[in-house]
Design a protein around this motif. Sequence first.
Motif, PDB file in Angstrom:
ATOM      1  N   ALA A   1       0.798  -1.218   0.000  1.00 14.93           N
ATOM      2  CA  ALA A   1       0.000   0.000   0.000  1.00 14.93           C
ATOM      3  C   ALA A   1       0.832   1.269   0.000  1.00 14.93           C
ATOM      4  N   ASP A   2       2.074   1.218   0.516  1.00 15.05           N
ATOM      5  CA  ASP A   2       2.898   2.425   0.553  1.00 15.05           C
ATOM      6  C   ASP A   2       4.142   2.332  -0.324  1.00 15.05           C
ATOM      7  N   SER A   3       4.232   1.296  -1.177  1.00 15.12           N
ATOM      8  CA  SER A   3       5.328   1.132  -2.140  1.00 15.12           C
ATOM      9  C   SER A   3       6.696   1.074  -1.473  1.00 15.12           C
ATOM     10  N   ASP A   4       6.769   0.506  -0.253  1.00 12.51           N
ATOM     11  CA  ASP A   4       8.059   0.405   0.424  1.00 12.51           C
ATOM     12  C   ASP A   4       8.690  -0.966   0.257  1.00 12.51           C
ATOM     13  N   GLY A   5       8.056  -1.858  -0.493  1.00 14.10           N
ATOM     14  CA  GLY A   5       8.586  -3.190  -0.708  1.00 14.10           C
ATOM     15  C   GLY A   5       8.137  -4.212   0.306  1.00 14.10           C
ATOM     16  N   SER A   6       7.505  -3.796   1.399  1.00 10.98           N
ATOM     17  CA  SER A   6       7.004  -4.714   2.416  1.00 10.98           C
ATOM     18  C   SER A   6       5.498  -4.895   2.238  1.00 10.98           C
TER      19      SER A   6
END
Length: 285
Positions: A213-218
């Motif tokens: 959801a936040d494009s941080d890879g997690s």
Amino acid sequence: VEKAGGVLRLTADLRRVTGLWQRLRHQRPRAEQHAFVEVALDAELRSLIPPPPLVVSEVLKLKAPERGIVALACGALGGDGAQELALVSRSHVRVGRIVRRAFAERQKAAWSTLSPVAPVPLREPIASAEITPEGALRVALSDRRDALELAADLSVQSRSPRPFPALGGPDALAELGPLRLGRDAGSAQLIALQAGGSAPQLHVGAKLALGDADSDGSPALASNADTLEPGKDRLTVVTLEGHQSKPRFELPAPGISAIAICSRREGAGMAQLVLASGDELWVIR
């Protein structure tokens, strides 16, 4: 060229040159051909861009086109790269967009035209919906014999046996790339379904969705509550980090019947979450 969420996208439109009279009338040329290509940002570049916080700034509640939505998917369907919402009920598959605080339907197909009735339907339906990276829509419904891969116009591209687990196995599934998670029907615990995988110790309901959801890879996991009382249901979102989970937010939502995390962000905030509640769709931004 634009950076949208965790991808870099190049879009091209072919337009005819306008003549003098068209320009005097302020007529804008229509695109005759449209193409796009996008690639995910690599981890090194993504680390330089701070992710947006997973916080709720708006909950948009709108009337669903029909009651009883049992599966949702949100992503780029078809070849134009536009993100759409897919709704699955016991009677229809629908695709469209949220336009001016309403669901604008682009295409609808009745299950009666897509697949024969299952030999032994369940009393309470189980359904799944997924928009693939290639832009196809995969849907399955326990009322129907076949799992289907549909094109953007909802025509059937392929059929396969329904993917639902046997009795005694997990009663809910969610996938994101190689990550496959489920809910143990007996204990309501989150379990890993891929070989060698692990899952945090979480007590979850039977509606699950995975997405970044936040494009941080997690990956982020959205789930409902393990309750038989619709009025006590709620949406819970956590970020998964191996054996651990990081709580992000909770939102009371009665009678959740389906959840989806959109495949990419649009704007400065997190990617939209969509849930079905009774005769409403909730768009959480």
